[in-house]
Design an enzyme around this catalytic site. Sequence first.
Site, PDB file in Angstrom:
ATOM      1  N   LYS A 190       0.861  -1.180   0.000  1.00 13.57           N
ATOM      2  CA  LYS A 190       0.000   0.000   0.000  1.00 13.57           C
ATOM      3  C   LYS A 190       0.890   1.220   0.000  1.00 13.57           C
ATOM      4  CE  LYS A 190      -4.546   0.467   0.205  1.00 13.57           C
ATOM      5  NZ  LYS A 190      -5.564  -0.456  -0.308  1.00 13.57           N
ATOM      6  N   GLY A 225     -26.995  -1.446   1.849  1.00 13.47           N
ATOM      7  CA  GLY A 225     -26.145  -0.629   0.981  1.00 13.47           C
ATOM      8  C   GLY A 225     -26.228  -1.118  -0.454  1.00 13.47           C
ATOM      9  N   ASN A 243     -22.298   0.767  -5.526  1.00 15.99           N
ATOM     10  CA  ASN A 243     -21.676   0.078  -6.665  1.00 15.99           C
ATOM     11  C   ASN A 243     -21.753  -1.439  -6.551  1.00 15.99           C
ATOM     12  OD1 ASN A 243     -20.867   2.386  -8.106  1.00 15.99           O
ATOM     13  ND2 ASN A 243     -19.209   2.696  -6.633  1.00 15.99           N
ATOM     14  N   VAL A 244     -21.295  -1.981  -5.425  1.00 15.64           N
ATOM     15  CA  VAL A 244     -21.283  -3.443  -5.291  1.00 15.64           C
ATOM     16  C   VAL A 244     -22.670  -3.973  -4.950  1.00 15.64           C
ATOM     17  CG1 VAL A 244     -20.271  -5.425  -4.118  1.00 15.64           C
ATOM     18  CG2 VAL A 244     -18.876  -3.403  -4.506  1.00 15.64           C
TER      19      VAL A 244
HETATM   20  P1  NAD Z   1     -20.477   2.614  -2.501  1.00 16.95           P
HETATM   21  O1  NAD Z   1     -20.111   3.862  -1.792  1.00 16.95           O
HETATM   22  O2  NAD Z   1     -20.733   2.678  -3.973  1.00 16.95           O
HETATM   23  O3  NAD Z   1     -21.791   1.980  -1.826  1.00 16.95           O
HETATM   24  C1  NAD Z   1     -22.025   1.965  -0.466  1.00 16.95           C
HETATM   25  C2  NAD Z   1     -23.504   2.269  -0.257  1.00 16.95           C
HETATM   26  O4  NAD Z   1     -23.813   2.132   1.121  1.00 16.95           O
HETATM   27  C3  NAD Z   1     -23.882   3.697  -0.658  1.00 16.95           C
HETATM   28  O5  NAD Z   1     -24.964   3.674  -1.561  1.00 16.95           O
HETATM   29  C4  NAD Z   1     -24.258   4.354   0.659  1.00 16.95           C
HETATM   30  O6  NAD Z   1     -25.279   5.320   0.523  1.00 16.95           O
HETATM   31  C5  NAD Z   1     -24.717   3.164   1.470  1.00 16.95           C
HETATM   32  N1  NAD Z   1     -24.700   3.339   2.911  1.00 16.95           N
HETATM   33  C6  NAD Z   1     -23.818   4.022   3.672  1.00 16.95           C
HETATM   34  N2  NAD Z   1     -24.139   3.923   4.972  1.00 16.95           N
HETATM   35  C7  NAD Z   1     -25.246   3.141   5.031  1.00 16.95           C
HETATM   36  C8  NAD Z   1     -26.062   2.658   6.085  1.00 16.95           C
HETATM   37  N3  NAD Z   1     -25.795   2.959   7.361  1.00 16.95           N
HETATM   38  N4  NAD Z   1     -27.114   1.890   5.786  1.00 16.95           N
HETATM   39  C9  NAD Z   1     -27.409   1.581   4.495  1.00 16.95           C
HETATM   40  N5  NAD Z   1     -26.677   2.011   3.461  1.00 16.95           N
HETATM   41  C10 NAD Z   1     -25.613   2.772   3.716  1.00 16.95           C
HETATM   42  O7  NAD Z   1     -19.342   1.570  -2.162  1.00 16.95           O
HETATM   43  P2  NAD Z   1     -19.061   0.177  -2.886  1.00 16.95           P
HETATM   44  O8  NAD Z   1     -17.965   0.339  -3.856  1.00 16.95           O
HETATM   45  O9  NAD Z   1     -20.351  -0.425  -3.315  1.00 16.95           O
HETATM   46  O10 NAD Z   1     -18.460  -0.670  -1.659  1.00 16.95           O
HETATM   47  C11 NAD Z   1     -19.306  -1.162  -0.644  1.00 16.95           C
HETATM   48  C12 NAD Z   1     -18.477  -1.880   0.406  1.00 16.95           C
HETATM   49  O11 NAD Z   1     -17.753  -2.950  -0.199  1.00 16.95           O
HETATM   50  C13 NAD Z   1     -17.411  -0.988   1.072  1.00 16.95           C
HETATM   51  O12 NAD Z   1     -17.247  -1.416   2.398  1.00 16.95           O
HETATM   52  C14 NAD Z   1     -16.152  -1.300   0.278  1.00 16.95           C
HETATM   53  O13 NAD Z   1     -14.989  -1.068   1.031  1.00 16.95           O
HETATM   54  C15 NAD Z   1     -16.359  -2.786   0.022  1.00 16.95           C
HETATM   55  N6  NAD Z   1     -15.631  -3.277  -1.154  1.00 16.95           N
HETATM   56  C16 NAD Z   1     -15.873  -2.747  -2.376  1.00 16.95           C
HETATM   57  C17 NAD Z   1     -15.193  -3.243  -3.486  1.00 16.95           C
HETATM   58  C18 NAD Z   1     -15.455  -2.708  -4.867  1.00 16.95           C
HETATM   59  O14 NAD Z   1     -15.124  -3.388  -5.843  1.00 16.95           O
HETATM   60  N7  NAD Z   1     -16.061  -1.537  -5.007  1.00 16.95           N
HETATM   61  C19 NAD Z   1     -14.259  -4.282  -3.334  1.00 16.95           C
HETATM   62  C20 NAD Z   1     -14.040  -4.826  -2.055  1.00 16.95           C
HETATM   63  C21 NAD Z   1     -14.739  -4.306  -0.978  1.00 16.95           C
END
Ligand code: NAD
Length: 357
Positions: free
Chosen positions: A80, A180, A183-184
């Site tokens: 990192k 949530g 994206n994912v």
């Molecule tokens: P993102 O920001 O696109 O989505 C997260 C969603 O959660 C948002 O829509 C947000 O409004 C919502 N949210 C926040 N607080 C909340 C709550 N208290 N209750 C309900 N919803 C809530 O992020 P992402 O890229 O989808 O990632 C989601 C999680 O997965 C994160 O923890 C991230 O670290 C992990 N992750 C993502 C990836 C990836 O490929 N993007 C890979 C590994 C891990």
Amino acid sequence: MNVFEQMSAHDYGELHFGLDEDTGLRSVVALHDTRLGPAIGGCRFIRYENDDAAVIDALRLARAMTYKAALARLPHGGGKAVIIEPSEPFDRPSLLRSFGRMVDGLAGRYVTTEDSGTSPQDMEVVRSVTDHVCGFAKDSGGSGDPSPFTALGVRRGIEACAKVKLGRSDLEGLRVAVQGVGNVGYNLCKELAALGATLMIADVRDSVTQRVADELRASVVASAAIHRQECDVYAPCALGGAINDRTVPELRCPIVAGAANNQLAEDRNGEDLRKAGILYAPDYAINAGGLINVAQEIKGYDADKARARTEQVYDTILEICQRAESEALPTHEVADNIVREILSNAGTRFSTAPPAP
Ligand code: NAD
């Protein structure tokens, strides 16, 4: 800070510091472990309260990358980088090129990519001075958005959990509560709906829940209540800490399996889940699809290979669950144990990792 004490506490490894007064670069590159191959991990570019905070952030995050890459059986270690955002005005491209030259000096032992505060466009600037970078947009020959791959891996992990815990080989009618739908979470809902699962969703942003409700006929639940829904799988896909002292006693599901990082607020919550008879898919095992996808770029991106490797999250989760059952251990401990075994079989510290092409 006593640097070596901190390194020892995080089980290191190497730490590189870069300072370039001409561009304002102050950077820390942490290579936690390179026994399995070149260290891979994102570059943060954010403000830090002080230098110690930047060092600790790099140490902590690189270690987590080693674990994620090893468990996904990638030929990579964990690294990192952090760039401390200067308080004075600075020229971003010059500073990023300086960082790129620092990465280049590590001669392929560290491959950088985007992270908080950096973008695929920033990585294009870094690419102008080093080959040891990945995470580009599709139209630049890169792997593009990692989220669909992360979601695919989570869906495969859910299938493995359903097999172990519910004896099921399909997801038809499986009730999944997704916290949530960013994206994912959104991509996960698409994966699950396509296989006939029934969705309950919550998000603090109404616009995103509306989209999933309309497109995938998901029922929308209040954010504060999503973990309390009676369902087969609770899938935290928002922030860390969803599994904590308050939420564990309120869960009404046999499986917790979602994408969020750091789902267990405390390690002991993993044991709490086990005692409650709830199967937990360790976060860094089930959410590795995005890393698997971006790592494919290093050898020349091939979406089919990335997909096939991401599908193998099923086998990883199955192995963890089966071992957890036979050893009567919480799944997150079993995942860590598997990584330690992989690393200890991989040679001695500082064995030379094959350089990235
Ligand atoms: P993102 O920001 O696109 O989505 C997260 C969603 O959660 C948002 O829509 C947000 O409004 C919502 N949210 C926040 N607080 C909340 C709550 N208290 N209750 C309900 N919803 C809530 O992020 P992402 O890229 O989808 O990632 C989601 C999680 O997965 C994160 O923890 C991230 O670290 C992990 N992750 C993502 C990836 C990836 O490929 N993007 C890979 C590994 C891990």
